[in-house]
Design a protein around this motif. Structure first.
Motif, PDB file in Angstrom:
ATOM      1  N   ASP A 191      12.953   3.361 -20.779  1.00 44.03           N
ATOM      2  CA  ASP A 191      12.156   2.525 -21.932  1.00 44.03           C
ATOM      3  C   ASP A 191      11.236   4.027 -22.483  1.00 44.03           C
ATOM      4  O   ASP A 191      10.756   3.589 -23.175  1.00 44.03           O
ATOM      5  CB  ASP A 191      11.708   1.631 -20.767  1.00 44.03           C
ATOM      6  N   PHE A 192      10.898   4.892 -21.601  1.00 42.97           N
ATOM      7  CA  PHE A 192       9.927   5.327 -22.566  1.00 42.97           C
ATOM      8  C   PHE A 192      10.753   7.330 -22.650  1.00 42.97           C
ATOM      9  O   PHE A 192       9.627   7.752 -22.530  1.00 42.97           O
ATOM     10  CB  PHE A 192       8.405   5.559 -21.440  1.00 42.97           C
ATOM     11  N   HIS A 193      11.357   6.493 -23.149  1.00 39.95           N
ATOM     12  CA  HIS A 193      12.972   8.179 -23.396  1.00 39.95           C
ATOM     13  C   HIS A 193      11.906   8.419 -24.123  1.00 39.95           C
ATOM     14  O   HIS A 193      11.581  10.386 -24.077  1.00 39.95           O
ATOM     15  CB  HIS A 193      13.557   7.823 -23.653  1.00 39.95           C
ATOM     16  N   ASP A 194      11.270   8.228 -25.304  1.00 34.11           N
ATOM     17  CA  ASP A 194      10.769   9.874 -26.353  1.00 34.11           C
ATOM     18  C   ASP A 194       9.199   9.438 -25.973  1.00 34.11           C
ATOM     19  O   ASP A 194       9.409  10.385 -26.742  1.00 34.11           O
ATOM     20  CB  ASP A 194      11.217   8.499 -27.845  1.00 34.11           C
ATOM     21  N   LEU A 195       8.375   8.377 -25.278  1.00 34.01           N
ATOM     22  CA  LEU A 195       7.582   8.977 -24.650  1.00 34.01           C
ATOM     23  C   LEU A 195       7.607  10.753 -23.955  1.00 34.01           C
ATOM     24  O   LEU A 195       7.096  11.547 -23.702  1.00 34.01           O
ATOM     25  CB  LEU A 195       6.721   8.369 -24.095  1.00 34.01           C
ATOM     26  N   ARG A 196       8.691  10.157 -22.957  1.00 35.61           N
ATOM     27  CA  ARG A 196       8.682  11.422 -22.092  1.00 35.61           C
ATOM     28  C   ARG A 196       9.447  13.135 -22.622  1.00 35.61           C
ATOM     29  O   ARG A 196       9.036  13.992 -22.366  1.00 35.61           O
ATOM     30  CB  ARG A 196       9.965  10.862 -21.073  1.00 35.61           C
ATOM     31  N   VAL A 197      10.098  12.934 -23.699  1.00 36.38           N
ATOM     32  CA  VAL A 197      10.752  14.314 -24.476  1.00 36.38           C
ATOM     33  C   VAL A 197       9.854  14.171 -25.612  1.00 36.38           C
ATOM     34  O   VAL A 197       8.533  16.008 -24.943  1.00 36.38           O
ATOM     35  CB  VAL A 197      11.456  13.479 -25.430  1.00 36.38           C
ATOM     36  N   LYS A 198       8.447  13.782 -25.877  1.00 35.45           N
ATOM     37  CA  LYS A 198       7.217  14.002 -26.369  1.00 35.45           C
ATOM     38  C   LYS A 198       6.282  14.319 -25.147  1.00 35.45           C
ATOM     39  O   LYS A 198       5.577  16.364 -25.598  1.00 35.45           O
ATOM     40  CB  LYS A 198       6.373  13.196 -27.365  1.00 35.45           C
ATOM     41  N   LEU A 199       6.542  14.321 -24.324  1.00 35.50           N
ATOM     42  CA  LEU A 199       4.983  14.448 -22.930  1.00 35.50           C
ATOM     43  C   LEU A 199       5.553  16.433 -23.079  1.00 35.50           C
ATOM     44  O   LEU A 199       4.625  17.059 -22.693  1.00 35.50           O
ATOM     45  CB  LEU A 199       4.920  13.683 -22.144  1.00 35.50           C
TER      46      LEU A 199
END
Length: 137
Positions: free
Chosen positions: A31-39
């Protein structure tokens, strides 16, 4: 050694709980794939920066880059490990994918995006610096 029915039941419930937590964690990561990559990329920027000004400059650059269509497509179409490795190469950051993703997961867990899988004391100075002055327990 024989297990009593009560002990067997307790052990099976613990295993079911572990599977449930693992499934929740995996679903949250999707669900938070893009947030995980950005972090993860922010963690990389923090680690390679030498001072506060450089951290701010790199963070600002990273804030703009994921909005580019080619970068957004790469993040969306790739597993987190692949996306982080590709972005590290693209922006000349060290390719320490496991480290960057672990830091991202710790941040997401700390802020409630991922279910707590284990209690962490957040001992890494980089994590404390990214989160800011808060209580960590």
């Amino acid at each position: 050694m024989r297990l009593t029915p009560l002990l067997k039941d307790k052990l099976s419930r613990q295993e079911a709980e572990r599977r449930k937590v693992a499934a929740k964690c995996e679903a949250a990561q999707e669900d938070f794939h893009d947030l995980r990559v950005k972090l993860a990329m922010m963690a990389a920027a923090y680690e390679v920066s030498e001072d506060g000004e450089e951290v701010e400059r790199r963070s600002a650059e990273l804030g703009e880059k994921p909005e580019r269509p080619e970068v957004a497509e790469l993040i969306e179409a790739s597993r987190a490990e692949v996306a982080v490795a590709a972005l590290c190469r693209r922006y000349d950051y060290p390719v320490r994918v496991e480290r960057w993703l672990e830091m991202a997961d710790e941040l997401m867990e700390h802020h409630g995006f991922l279910p707590p899988t284990r209690r962490r004391a957040l001992a890494m100075p980089a994590i404390r610096a990214l989160i800011g002055p808060q209580s960590y327990c």
